[in-house]
Design an enzyme around this catalytic site. Sequence first.
Site, PDB file in Angstrom:
ATOM      1  N   HIS A 209       0.830  -1.206   0.000  1.00  0.00           N
ATOM      2  CA  HIS A 209       0.000   0.000   0.000  1.00  0.00           C
ATOM      3  C   HIS A 209       0.865   1.257   0.000  1.00  0.00           C
ATOM      4  O   HIS A 209       1.874   1.344   0.709  1.00  0.00           O
ATOM      5  CB  HIS A 209      -0.905   0.015   1.228  1.00  0.00           C
ATOM      6  CG  HIS A 209      -1.677   1.287   1.383  1.00  0.00           C
ATOM      7  ND1 HIS A 209      -2.656   1.676   0.484  1.00  0.00           N
ATOM      8  CD2 HIS A 209      -1.597   2.279   2.304  1.00  0.00           C
ATOM      9  CE1 HIS A 209      -3.151   2.837   0.854  1.00  0.00           C
ATOM     10  NE2 HIS A 209      -2.533   3.234   1.949  1.00  0.00           N
ATOM     11  N   SER A 210       0.464   2.241  -0.808  1.00  0.00           N
ATOM     12  CA  SER A 210       1.049   3.575  -0.786  1.00  0.00           C
ATOM     13  C   SER A 210       2.574   3.531  -0.958  1.00  0.00           C
ATOM     14  O   SER A 210       3.075   3.072  -1.982  1.00  0.00           O
ATOM     15  CB  SER A 210       0.646   4.278   0.524  1.00  0.00           C
ATOM     16  OG  SER A 210       0.970   5.633   0.499  1.00  0.00           O
ATOM     17  N   TYR A 211       3.332   3.982   0.049  1.00  0.00           N
ATOM     18  CA  TYR A 211       4.795   4.010  -0.062  1.00  0.00           C
ATOM     19  C   TYR A 211       5.376   2.603  -0.133  1.00  0.00           C
ATOM     20  O   TYR A 211       6.498   2.417  -0.607  1.00  0.00           O
ATOM     21  CB  TYR A 211       5.400   4.763   1.117  1.00  0.00           C
ATOM     22  CG  TYR A 211       6.794   5.274   0.864  1.00  0.00           C
ATOM     23  CD1 TYR A 211       6.999   6.525   0.278  1.00  0.00           C
ATOM     24  CD2 TYR A 211       7.910   4.510   1.192  1.00  0.00           C
ATOM     25  CE1 TYR A 211       8.270   6.993   0.035  1.00  0.00           C
ATOM     26  CE2 TYR A 211       9.189   4.981   0.954  1.00  0.00           C
ATOM     27  CZ  TYR A 211       9.369   6.217   0.373  1.00  0.00           C
ATOM     28  OH  TYR A 211      10.651   6.686   0.118  1.00  0.00           O
ATOM     29  N   GLY A 213       4.464   0.439  -2.171  1.00  0.00           N
ATOM     30  CA  GLY A 213       4.646   0.189  -3.591  1.00  0.00           C
ATOM     31  C   GLY A 213       5.959   0.749  -4.097  1.00  0.00           C
ATOM     32  O   GLY A 213       6.650   0.121  -4.912  1.00  0.00           O
TER      33      GLY A 213
END
Length: 361
Positions: A209-211, A213
């Site tokens: 999720h988010s960072y 990735g």
Amino acid sequence: MNHLLIFLIPWKDLNMLLMKIITKYVYDLLEKDCNLKKIFIPVDATESEPKSFIFMSEDALTNPQKLMVLIHGSGVVRAGQWARKLIINEDLDSGTQIPFIKRAMDEGYGVIVLNPNENCIEVEKPKTHVQSSSDSSDEPVEKRERKDKVSKETKKRRDFYEKYRNPQREKEMMQLYIRENGSPEEHTVYVWDHFIAKSAAENVFFVAHSYGGLAFVELMIQREADVKSKVTAVALTDSVHNVWHQEAGKTIREWMRENCCNWVSSSEPLDTSVESMLPDCPRVSAATLQHAERRIPLGEEPPSIDPFFEGFNLLWFPPAFGGSPMPSDSCMLYFVQSLSLLPVGGLTDCQSKNPQCSIYF
């Protein structure tokens, strides 16, 4: 009287204290409720060296078939959490990874939970002793004593106020970074080298999720051949990676187009293709504009599937191998199936049932 002191503490500090309580509680649940093991890193750390840790299932390194790796985003969240906002305002099922850690383990996956934001420890900063110049002055002894007394009383009042104004920062602190784990990117590479790459699993699946990735893309850049040989699929949710800024090569971008999908914030219906200027993985709508939003609770409709990824965007898989028929209205289902999580007819079957499918394998 102590119960009244809470009103002297600013909300920011109360919030910080609450976050620490939540983190400890979730850690305890990972060990006691999910039966995960807490593994300290670096693996060769000395007793006095700063350490971090991750969580693993008993079979994480020995499961011959499949391994699930979870990476949360940046900020204050720690291992086992997706969003503290959801934990506080909704419930643990919405804001933590616990429901689908259990689900993955029930389906026979080994599980590794990364802890990419635990990069340093705080220790008290060594005090620097400053020699007072009053001893060499020409001031009378009585005057110096009065000044010292006033100075001590002032410091005492200031320290008393500071203690209740900010109970978590009574002393001046400094950060000591953890060796080879000083950033989310370093942490991800370290866990790959020392755990994931050494696991027996034939198929490794990432949910980032988010960072998280961005951290995965950095892992690919540094360990491209190894990742390609071991990782089967990557589900990204509102990932903030950027293949241009991170200088991901052409072969990485091609692999991501075939093996990754990014469910992003969008008001479009679920799984609708979302245009992107980046030449990497497909981007599809998560049917929400909120970066961290719980949409369908566990156990509600549709009855034939359970939420695997809940709280941000949704990744679904059926309750058991060979179980209930798959709904045909979500490309996410076919994405998971087509990448060996479940037997399926593949893209042709997906597109024949859902012409709007935008995921290409």
